[in-house]
Scaffold this motif. Structure first.
Motif, PDB file in Angstrom:
ATOM      1  N   MET A   1       0.821  -1.193   0.000  1.00 50.39           N
ATOM      2  CA  MET A   1       0.000   0.000   0.000  1.00 50.39           C
ATOM      3  C   MET A   1       0.867   1.260   0.000  1.00 50.39           C
ATOM      4  O   MET A   1       0.594   2.201  -0.734  1.00 50.39           O
ATOM      5  N   PHE A   2       1.902   1.253   0.858  1.00 50.62           N
ATOM      6  CA  PHE A   2       2.771   2.425   0.953  1.00 50.62           C
ATOM      7  C   PHE A   2       3.547   2.635  -0.342  1.00 50.62           C
ATOM      8  O   PHE A   2       3.718   3.774  -0.776  1.00 50.62           O
ATOM      9  N   ASN A   3       3.998   1.536  -0.978  1.00 51.28           N
ATOM     10  CA  ASN A   3       4.726   1.654  -2.242  1.00 51.28           C
ATOM     11  C   ASN A   3       3.840   2.221  -3.345  1.00 51.28           C
ATOM     12  O   ASN A   3       4.309   2.989  -4.187  1.00 51.28           O
ATOM     13  N   LEU A   4       2.579   1.834  -3.359  1.00 47.60           N
ATOM     14  CA  LEU A   4       1.646   2.354  -4.349  1.00 47.60           C
ATOM     15  C   LEU A   4       1.452   3.858  -4.180  1.00 47.60           C
ATOM     16  O   LEU A   4       1.405   4.602  -5.165  1.00 47.60           O
ATOM     17  N   MET A   5       1.383   4.328  -2.942  1.00 49.27           N
ATOM     18  CA  MET A   5       1.236   5.760  -2.690  1.00 49.27           C
ATOM     19  C   MET A   5       2.479   6.525  -3.146  1.00 49.27           C
ATOM     20  O   MET A   5       2.369   7.619  -3.700  1.00 49.27           O
ATOM     21  N   LEU A   6       3.661   5.957  -2.930  1.00 45.96           N
ATOM     22  CA  LEU A   6       4.888   6.603  -3.387  1.00 45.96           C
ATOM     23  C   LEU A   6       4.917   6.719  -4.908  1.00 45.96           C
ATOM     24  O   LEU A   6       5.323   7.741  -5.457  1.00 45.96           O
ATOM     25  N   VAL A   7       4.476   5.667  -5.582  1.00 43.83           N
ATOM     26  CA  VAL A   7       4.444   5.693  -7.039  1.00 43.83           C
ATOM     27  C   VAL A   7       3.447   6.743  -7.524  1.00 43.83           C
ATOM     28  O   VAL A   7       3.738   7.510  -8.452  1.00 43.83           O
ATOM     29  N   LEU A   8       2.293   6.809  -6.905  1.00 38.99           N
ATOM     30  CA  LEU A   8       1.283   7.792  -7.303  1.00 38.99           C
ATOM     31  C   LEU A   8       1.743   9.225  -7.029  1.00 38.99           C
ATOM     32  O   LEU A   8       1.407  10.138  -7.773  1.00 38.99           O
ATOM     33  N   LEU A   9       2.516   9.423  -5.984  1.00 39.99           N
ATOM     34  CA  LEU A   9       3.041  10.754  -5.701  1.00 39.99           C
ATOM     35  C   LEU A   9       4.210  11.106  -6.612  1.00 39.99           C
ATOM     36  O   LEU A   9       4.460  12.283  -6.879  1.00 39.99           O
ATOM     37  N   ALA A  10       4.918  10.111  -7.103  1.00 40.01           N
ATOM     38  CA  ALA A  10       6.078  10.367  -7.958  1.00 40.01           C
ATOM     39  C   ALA A  10       5.673  10.687  -9.399  1.00 40.01           C
ATOM     40  O   ALA A  10       6.442  11.330 -10.120  1.00 40.01           O
ATOM     41  N   ILE A  11       4.500  10.257  -9.829  1.00 46.78           N
ATOM     42  CA  ILE A  11       4.069  10.474 -11.215  1.00 46.78           C
ATOM     43  C   ILE A  11       4.019  11.967 -11.575  1.00 46.78           C
ATOM     44  O   ILE A  11       4.569  12.359 -12.605  1.00 46.78           O
ATOM     45  N   PRO A  12       3.415  12.839 -10.766  1.00 47.67           N
ATOM     46  CA  PRO A  12       3.432  14.261 -11.133  1.00 47.67           C
ATOM     47  C   PRO A  12       4.838  14.853 -11.184  1.00 47.67           C
ATOM     48  O   PRO A  12       5.135  15.698 -12.032  1.00 47.67           O
TER      49      PRO A  12
END
Length: 141
Positions: A1-12
């Motif tokens: 879950m935490f890794n998915l949030m990091l990926v979603l925050l890194a996209i922008p």
């Protein structure tokens, strides 16, 4: 879950660096080139935005001194001083500087070749240092 949030925050952030910064650079170069005589703003904006590692911007900054400002964009000066300034700095471009006799396209070509040679030399130096530090690998598998 935490890794998915990091990926979603890194996209922008990735989109900003891959799309946003080149667009901003292209707009700034376009605006500056549009203020100059015989300077193609679309061409320079594309070169500045699409050539990697800001080499296009460096080339534009070096070559742009060959393009004088349009009369409506020059600073408000006395008419006689303005003409003297213009003639002194832009009418005799072929005599000022070591590359003054070369046409603009030749200057750009020389700068691009110099940048490529510097990048190639940097790769050779890094390869030699890697060989000296890590040794020769027996196998890549």
């Amino acid at each position: 879950m935490f890794n998915l949030m990091l990926v979603l925050l890194a996209i922008p952030l990735v989109l900003l660096f891959t799309i946003g910064i080149p667009i901003i650079v292209g707009v700034v170069v376009y605006r500056d080139a549009n203020k100059r005589v015989d300077c193609n703003p679309w061409l320079w904006a594309l070169i500045a935005a699409l050539v990697p590692s800001f080499i296009g911007v460096v080339i534009y900054v070096i070559v742009r001194r060959d393009y004088p400002l349009k009369p409506e964009n020059r600073q408000a000066m006395d008419a006689s001083d303005d003409e003297t300034y213009y003639q002194k700095n832009y009418d005799n471009v072929a005599t000022d500087g070591e590359f003054g006799a070369l046409p603009k396209w030749a200057k750009v070509l020389l700068i691009v070749i110099a940048a490529l040679v510097i990048l190639w030399l940097a790769g050779v130096v890094i390869g030699v240092l890697k060989y000296l530090i890590m040794g020769y690998p027996l196998s890549y598998y």
